[in-house]
Write a protein that holds these residues in place. Sequence first.
Motif, mmCIF file in Angstrom:
data_model
loop_
_atom_site.group_PDB
_atom_site.id
_atom_site.type_symbol
_atom_site.label_atom_id
_atom_site.label_comp_id
_atom_site.label_asym_id
_atom_site.label_seq_id
_atom_site.Cartn_x
_atom_site.Cartn_y
_atom_site.Cartn_z
ATOM 1 N N ALA A 217 0.868 -1.175 0.000
ATOM 2 C CA ALA A 217 0.000 0.000 0.000
ATOM 3 C C ALA A 217 0.905 1.224 0.000
ATOM 4 O O ALA A 217 1.752 1.375 0.861
ATOM 5 C CB ALA A 217 -0.903 -0.008 1.219
ATOM 6 N N HIS B 233 1.324 5.170 0.348
ATOM 7 C CA HIS B 233 0.636 6.352 0.866
ATOM 8 C C HIS B 233 0.601 7.432 -0.201
ATOM 9 O O HIS B 233 1.638 7.816 -0.726
ATOM 10 C CB HIS B 233 1.370 6.855 2.107
ATOM 11 N N VAL B 234 -0.592 7.907 -0.541
ATOM 12 C CA VAL B 234 -0.670 8.923 -1.599
ATOM 13 C C VAL B 234 -1.304 10.228 -1.148
ATOM 14 O O VAL B 234 -1.332 11.188 -1.907
ATOM 15 C CB VAL B 234 -1.418 8.405 -2.857
ATOM 16 N N LEU C 197 -4.863 8.233 2.696
ATOM 17 C CA LEU C 197 -5.222 7.601 1.428
ATOM 18 C C LEU C 197 -4.028 6.791 0.916
ATOM 19 O O LEU C 197 -2.922 7.307 0.854
ATOM 20 C CB LEU C 197 -5.562 8.739 0.465
ATOM 21 N N TYR C 198 -4.276 5.515 0.580
ATOM 22 C CA TYR C 198 -3.214 4.644 0.054
ATOM 23 C C TYR C 198 -3.663 4.051 -1.271
ATOM 24 O O TYR C 198 -4.852 3.806 -1.477
ATOM 25 C CB TYR C 198 -2.932 3.489 1.022
ATOM 26 N N GLU C 199 -2.671 3.806 -2.130
ATOM 27 C CA GLU C 199 -2.945 3.081 -3.371
ATOM 28 C C GLU C 199 -2.708 1.610 -3.135
ATOM 29 O O GLU C 199 -1.702 1.224 -2.542
ATOM 30 C CB GLU C 199 -1.939 3.538 -4.443
ATOM 31 N N ASP D 23 -5.806 -1.136 -9.239
ATOM 32 C CA ASP D 23 -6.706 0.010 -9.316
ATOM 33 C C ASP D 23 -7.629 0.154 -8.130
ATOM 34 O O ASP D 23 -8.811 0.488 -8.279
ATOM 35 C CB ASP D 23 -7.559 -0.071 -10.598
ATOM 36 N N ARG D 24 -7.071 -0.154 -6.960
ATOM 37 C CA ARG D 24 -7.869 0.022 -5.747
ATOM 38 C C ARG D 24 -7.232 1.094 -4.870
ATOM 39 O O ARG D 24 -6.046 1.402 -4.990
ATOM 40 C CB ARG D 24 -7.942 -1.285 -4.957
ATOM 41 N N LEU D 25 -8.042 1.628 -3.946
ATOM 42 C CA LEU D 25 -7.558 2.581 -2.948
ATOM 43 C C LEU D 25 -7.910 2.056 -1.565
ATOM 44 O O LEU D 25 -8.870 1.293 -1.410
ATOM 45 C CB LEU D 25 -8.248 3.937 -3.108
ATOM 46 N N GLU E 185 -11.390 -0.645 1.620
ATOM 47 C CA GLU E 185 -10.823 -0.908 0.307
ATOM 48 C C GLU E 185 -11.873 -0.542 -0.727
ATOM 49 O O GLU E 185 -13.031 -0.944 -0.601
ATOM 50 C CB GLU E 185 -10.460 -2.390 0.156
ATOM 51 N N ARG F 45 -10.839 2.453 -7.406
ATOM 52 C CA ARG F 45 -10.336 3.791 -7.731
ATOM 53 C C ARG F 45 -11.113 4.341 -8.929
ATOM 54 O O ARG F 45 -11.238 3.686 -9.952
ATOM 55 C CB ARG F 45 -8.854 3.695 -8.078
#
Length: 287
Positions: free
Chosen positions: A5, A7-8, A16-18, A22-24, A80, A83
């Motif tokens: 994951a 961190h974005v 918020l993590y990626e 294509d999930r967050l 989860e 995105r």
Amino acid sequence: MSEAAVHVGSGKVRELYELPDDRLLLVASDRISTFDVVLPTEIPDKGRVLTGLSGFWFARTKHIVANHLLALRDDGRSTECRRLEMLPIECVVRGYITGSGWKDYHATGEVCGHRLPEGMRESERLPDPIFTPATKAQSGHDENITRDEAAELVGRDRFDEVERIALELYRFASAHAEARGIILADTKFELGVDGDGALVLADEALTPDSSRFWPADSYAPGRSQPSFDKQFVRDYCESVGWDKTYPGPELPDEVVAETRAKYVEAFGRLTGISFDDYLGDPDVVLR
Ligand SMILES: Nc1ncnc2c1ncn2[C@@H]1O[C@H](COP(=O)(O)OP(=O)(O)OP(=O)(O)O)[C@@H](O)[C@H]1O
Ligand SMILES: [Mg+2]
């Protein structure tokens, strides 16, 4: 965390993590903000209450619109989700005239291009709920815009669909809340578009952080209303003469305890599920 994951981003309240594919991952902290300032003291479990409530509503509004939820994690505060390409507007619905809506009405008789009846009082119920879009400000305050301005930002057909969905979500949730003694004065939805071009409800939904909840038993128009969840915090902040700019005051233990109890009460009233059961298994809100 079990998988990579990245961190974005950090919001006032959430991290918020990626995730792969294509999930967050949206992680709701226990931070609390009032008058738009994050306070130095946390409210234990607040992030779990918000995550559980969003999950509860996502599970019950699929007949109105699809949503981004894929799974709730065992910690009760991590979601989860798919995105999406987010729309560049905040989808606000108001059933009562308060906050920036009240300010705009007071100055112009209109909110976001809706002309409202004359002589409305602060906090009064609107004849019908109205869709009052706002810009998504990168920093600072979101700004109310007219429906035409919003339609320019997202396209006319898309706009009509967004407005219909937001109003339907509001009607559904406000009826549910009102039957449980809580007025949903207004609320903000965030919608995105998936790879197939379909609208999807995202972010958090119908939580105390994205909505104004008022206790129905003390509701009276003609003044501002107490907040179901944050009133102890606001009262305390006012009582110490805080000027509502950063930094905010530390909260004493009893204000923390009272506020935590109000969040947990809101969760129990709105979901009909005990918060302890949620802590034992977050998926109880999805059934
Ligand atoms: N499914 C999704 N796909 C893509 N972006 C999403 C999705 N759900 C939520 N988001 C975005 O993730 C971000 C969540 O951030 P968060 O709400 O914590 O902070 P913020 O909006 O930057 O600040 P604030 O504290 O004012 O809310 C928002 O920009 C939101 O639009
Ligand atoms: Mg946000």
